[in-house]
Design a protein around this motif. Structure first.
Motif, PDB file in Angstrom:
ATOM      1  N   ASN A 283     -80.324 -28.436  -5.535  1.00 40.70           N
ATOM      2  CA  ASN A 283     -79.264 -27.734  -4.804  1.00 40.70           C
ATOM      3  C   ASN A 283     -79.450 -28.054  -3.333  1.00 40.70           C
ATOM      4  N   THR A 284     -78.357 -28.426  -2.672  1.00 44.75           N
ATOM      5  CA  THR A 284     -78.472 -28.973  -1.309  1.00 44.75           C
ATOM      6  C   THR A 284     -78.768 -27.895  -0.262  1.00 44.75           C
ATOM      7  N   LEU A 285     -78.679 -26.602  -0.647  1.00 42.52           N
ATOM      8  CA  LEU A 285     -79.130 -25.544   0.268  1.00 42.52           C
ATOM      9  C   LEU A 285     -80.650 -25.369   0.169  1.00 42.52           C
TER      10      LEU A 285
ATOM     11  N   PHE B  99     -63.449 -29.832 -10.684  1.00 42.14           N
ATOM     12  CA  PHE B  99     -63.727 -28.399 -10.788  1.00 42.14           C
ATOM     13  C   PHE B  99     -63.087 -27.647  -9.630  1.00 42.14           C
ATOM     14  N   GLN B 100     -63.312 -28.143  -8.399  1.00 42.26           N
ATOM     15  CA  GLN B 100     -62.674 -27.461  -7.264  1.00 42.26           C
ATOM     16  C   GLN B 100     -61.635 -28.360  -6.592  1.00 42.26           C
ATOM     17  N   ASN B 101     -61.206 -29.421  -7.303  1.00 43.01           N
ATOM     18  CA  ASN B 101     -60.167 -30.290  -6.745  1.00 43.01           C
ATOM     19  C   ASN B 101     -60.552 -30.682  -5.317  1.00 43.01           C
ATOM     20  N   ILE B 102     -61.642 -31.461  -5.220  1.00 47.25           N
ATOM     21  CA  ILE B 102     -62.189 -31.774  -3.891  1.00 47.25           C
ATOM     22  C   ILE B 102     -61.103 -32.371  -2.995  1.00 47.25           C
ATOM     23  N   GLY B 103     -61.242 -32.103  -1.723  1.00 46.91           N
ATOM     24  CA  GLY B 103     -60.240 -32.590  -0.780  1.00 46.91           C
ATOM     25  C   GLY B 103     -60.842 -32.776   0.593  1.00 46.91           C
ATOM     26  N   ALA B 104     -60.225 -33.693   1.350  1.00 46.43           N
ATOM     27  CA  ALA B 104     -60.655 -33.912   2.735  1.00 46.43           C
ATOM     28  C   ALA B 104     -59.629 -34.798   3.427  1.00 46.43           C
ATOM     29  N   TYR B 105     -59.453 -34.600   4.719  1.00 46.96           N
ATOM     30  CA  TYR B 105     -58.621 -35.467   5.555  1.00 46.96           C
ATOM     31  C   TYR B 105     -57.231 -35.714   4.943  1.00 46.96           C
TER      32      TYR B 105
ATOM     33  N   TYR C 152     -55.415 -25.568  -4.124  1.00 47.76           N
ATOM     34  CA  TYR C 152     -56.388 -25.763  -3.041  1.00 47.76           C
ATOM     35  C   TYR C 152     -57.773 -25.283  -3.503  1.00 47.76           C
ATOM     36  N   ARG C 153     -58.712 -26.208  -3.618  1.00 51.43           N
ATOM     37  CA  ARG C 153     -60.091 -25.941  -4.071  1.00 51.43           C
ATOM     38  C   ARG C 153     -60.120 -25.160  -5.381  1.00 51.43           C
ATOM     39  N   ASP C 154     -59.202 -25.497  -6.278  1.00 50.01           N
ATOM     40  CA  ASP C 154     -59.138 -24.736  -7.529  1.00 50.01           C
ATOM     41  C   ASP C 154     -58.588 -25.597  -8.670  1.00 50.01           C
TER      42      ASP C 154
ATOM     43  N   ILE D 155     -74.340 -27.755 -13.883  1.00 48.84           N
ATOM     44  CA  ILE D 155     -74.462 -28.120 -12.473  1.00 48.84           C
ATOM     45  C   ILE D 155     -74.360 -29.637 -12.330  1.00 48.84           C
ATOM     46  N   GLY D 156     -73.975 -30.081 -11.135  1.00 45.14           N
ATOM     47  CA  GLY D 156     -73.941 -31.517 -10.849  1.00 45.14           C
ATOM     48  C   GLY D 156     -75.113 -31.829  -9.936  1.00 45.14           C
ATOM     49  N   GLU D 157     -74.802 -32.095  -8.661  1.00 44.10           N
ATOM     50  CA  GLU D 157     -75.877 -32.343  -7.689  1.00 44.10           C
ATOM     51  C   GLU D 157     -76.181 -31.089  -6.868  1.00 44.10           C
ATOM     52  N   GLY D 158     -75.541 -29.971  -7.215  1.00 50.25           N
ATOM     53  CA  GLY D 158     -75.851 -28.717  -6.535  1.00 50.25           C
ATOM     54  C   GLY D 158     -75.411 -28.671  -5.083  1.00 50.25           C
ATOM     55  N   SER D 159     -74.339 -29.410  -4.744  1.00 52.91           N
ATOM     56  CA  SER D 159     -73.913 -29.425  -3.338  1.00 52.91           C
ATOM     57  C   SER D 159     -72.874 -28.357  -3.026  1.00 52.91           C
ATOM     58  N   ASN D 160     -72.516 -27.575  -4.041  1.00 52.38           N
ATOM     59  CA  ASN D 160     -71.564 -26.493  -3.795  1.00 52.38           C
ATOM     60  C   ASN D 160     -72.029 -25.220  -4.506  1.00 52.38           C
ATOM     61  N   LEU D 161     -73.334 -24.988  -4.417  1.00 55.52           N
ATOM     62  CA  LEU D 161     -73.926 -23.866  -5.155  1.00 55.52           C
ATOM     63  C   LEU D 161     -74.752 -22.967  -4.255  1.00 55.52           C
TER      64      LEU D 161
ATOM     65  N   VAL E 161     -66.448 -39.988  11.225  1.00 54.19           N
ATOM     66  CA  VAL E 161     -66.055 -38.636  11.648  1.00 54.19           C
ATOM     67  C   VAL E 161     -66.931 -37.605  10.947  1.00 54.19           C
ATOM     68  N   ARG E 162     -67.137 -37.785   9.639  1.00 56.86           N
ATOM     69  CA  ARG E 162     -67.944 -36.810   8.892  1.00 56.86           C
ATOM     70  C   ARG E 162     -69.373 -36.766   9.441  1.00 56.86           C
ATOM     71  N   GLN E 163     -69.925 -37.966   9.695  1.00 60.27           N
ATOM     72  CA  GLN E 163     -71.320 -37.989  10.173  1.00 60.27           C
ATOM     73  C   GLN E 163     -71.448 -37.358  11.554  1.00 60.27           C
TER      74      GLN E 163
ATOM     75  N   LEU F 155     -67.796 -39.971   1.216  1.00 64.09           N
ATOM     76  CA  LEU F 155     -69.004 -39.229   1.620  1.00 64.09           C
ATOM     77  C   LEU F 155     -69.034 -37.754   1.223  1.00 64.09           C
ATOM     78  N   ILE F 156     -68.091 -37.302   0.394  1.00 63.97           N
ATOM     79  CA  ILE F 156     -68.216 -35.932  -0.135  1.00 63.97           C
ATOM     80  C   ILE F 156     -69.398 -35.960  -1.108  1.00 63.97           C
ATOM     81  N   PRO F 157     -70.383 -35.081  -0.927  1.00 65.98           N
ATOM     82  CA  PRO F 157     -71.529 -35.099  -1.832  1.00 65.98           C
ATOM     83  C   PRO F 157     -71.119 -34.683  -3.250  1.00 65.98           C
ATOM     84  N   GLY F 158     -72.002 -34.940  -4.201  1.00 66.67           N
ATOM     85  CA  GLY F 158     -71.756 -34.434  -5.557  1.00 66.67           C
ATOM     86  C   GLY F 158     -71.394 -35.516  -6.551  1.00 66.67           C
TER      87      GLY F 158
ATOM     88  N   GLY G  90     -68.055 -41.796 -15.408  1.00 60.52           N
ATOM     89  CA  GLY G  90     -68.782 -40.742 -16.121  1.00 60.52           C
ATOM     90  C   GLY G  90     -69.056 -39.573 -15.194  1.00 60.52           C
ATOM     91  N   ALA G  91     -69.236 -38.394 -15.792  1.00 60.73           N
ATOM     92  CA  ALA G  91     -69.425 -37.172 -14.990  1.00 60.73           C
ATOM     93  C   ALA G  91     -70.635 -37.251 -14.065  1.00 60.73           C
ATOM     94  N   GLY G  92     -71.647 -38.028 -14.458  1.00 62.09           N
ATOM     95  CA  GLY G  92     -72.873 -38.057 -13.672  1.00 62.09           C
ATOM     96  C   GLY G  92     -72.859 -39.044 -12.517  1.00 62.09           C
TER      97      GLY G  92
END
Ligand code: FAD
Length: 343
Positions: free
Chosen positions: A19-21, A129-135, A168-170, A55-61, A227-229, A119-122, A94-96
């Motif tokens: 988990n990234t936290l 799952f949360q319909n990732i989005g950016a920019y 949105y995120r859902d 769980i995936g890479e735990g970047s949204n947990l 920009v993200r970095q 560069l969105i992690p995960g 694949g999911a992984g």
């Protein structure tokens, strides 16, 4: 005879690196199936009364204590071109698969559609799952279908994008079907010709001088990464789970009232109201760069909650609650947490 190696289901597994936290936690049982057969078998061998988390890479947990029961970390690998016509390509992953590996690969091929989501992690499996989005782009705009395995039956089903109930995120996987399916793979439809969306602020300024056909996905990816970095802390360096709160949507009336008291209010028109910039609200409430014990809101990006080291889920939840309270008291706007609280 079991087809699975017993070692594929770990017991008392450490989740602090998952988990990234970087919150300390353990899973009673952890499985990382790499094939549909392996996943089906893990599910078939599980006692239906045993609790289950994916769980995936735990970047949204926010992992709040040890996880009971079985934790599944789908590890199906592989990215492939499925079919193409004159205009589009269809690609499967694949999911992984690490999400940004998929973005990098498609952009290298010159295919357009994922560059804004660089560069969105995960993992690819968590993306719907949360319909990732950016920019200015959301996954739902390029997703063709999602492949899932139903937990109860082990049955594999495909959902077309229109059936995923994206918002949105859902998605249905996050809302009414939470816990019902394991996402095992995704299929995307991408453009062969450049039609990049550079309408979002920092991209618009950068590419304004070019005709749309000259804006290449590789250049957009490079810009998005830069920009993200410059804005977001790298979880490998400073533990975080990205945006900690969703941007709240308020009525046009409410936004109008707030604008009178706070002329600098940042908001964007949406079909359902005005979406306010949660980071701006948090900053105005005095939390940008402020710490509460070992955790704090980031000094450059107030929307990102960071763990400076040694923070626990209790510390994270206490800070989130203090920020939410102060934003409510100042603006009368309620903030909703974005990362998923487990268990
Ligand atoms: C620095 C940083 C920046 C970020 N930027 C963005 C951003 O710009 N846009 C954005 O949308 N998000 C962003 N995020 C959040 C995060 O990257 C995404 O939500 C990502 O999709 C989570 O992937 P994951 O594999 O880490 O999932 P996890 O965090 O492990 O899981 C998240 C949720 O998805 C579920 N899930 C995971 N895999 C599956 C599966 N195979 N089947 C069913 N359910 C599953 C889990 O049960 C959990 O509820 C950011 C995070 C960080 C740390």
């Amino acid at each position: 005879m079991s087809l699975l190696q017993p070692s594929l289901v770990e017991t008392d597994a450490d989740l602090s690196e998952l988990n990234t936290l970087r919150l300390p936690a353990r899973a009673r049982r952890l499985a990382r199936p790499v094939t549909l057969d392996a996943l089906e078998q893990v599910l078939a061998e599980r006692d239906p009364a045993e609790s289950l988390q994916v769980i995936g890479e735990g970047s949204n947990l926010v992992i709040h204590g040890d996880l009971p029961g079985l934790t599944l970390c789908p590890a199906m690998d592989g990215m492939a071109l499925v079919k193409e016509d004159a205009e589009f390509v269809w690609v499967a992953a694949g999911a992984g698969v690490h999400w940004d590996d998929l973005v990098a690969w498609t952009v290298e091929q010159g295919w357009q559609g994922l560059e804004n989501l660089s560069l969105i992690p995960g993992t690819a499996g968590a993306a719907p799952f949360q319909n990732i989005g950016a920019y200015g782009v959301e996954l739902s705009q390029v997703l063709e279908q999602v492949t899932v395995m139903e937990v109860a039956s082990g049955r594999v089903t495909h959902f077309a994008a229109e059936e995923c109930e994206f918002a949105y995120r859902d998605s249905r996987f996050k809302s009414r079907d939470r816990g019902r399916y394991v996402i095992t793979g995704i299929e995307l439809r991408l453009n062969k010709l450049p039609a990049c969306n550079v309408s979002y602020g920092p991209l618009k300024d950068h590419f304004a001088h070019l005709p749309v056909e000259d804006v290449l996905p590789a250049a957009v990816r490079e810009r998005v990464i830069a920009v993200r970095q410059s804005k977001l802390p790298d979880p490998a360096v400073l533990a975080n789970a990205g945006s900690f709160f969703k941007n709240p949507v308020v009525s046009v009336d409410k936004a109008g009232q707030l604008k009178k008291s706070f002329p600098g209010l940042v908001g964007y028109e949406q079909p359902e109201g005005i979406k306010l910039a949660a980071g701006w609200l948090i900053e105005q409430a005095g939390w940008k760069g402020r710490r509460l014990g070992p955790v704090g809101m980031h000094s450059e990006q107030a929307l990102v909650l960071v763990n400076h080291g040694g923070g626990t889920s209790e510390d994270v939840l206490a800070l989130a609650s203090a920020v939410r309270r102060d934003v409510w008291e100042r603006f009368g706007v309620s903030l909703e947490q974005e990362p998923i609280l487990l268990p």
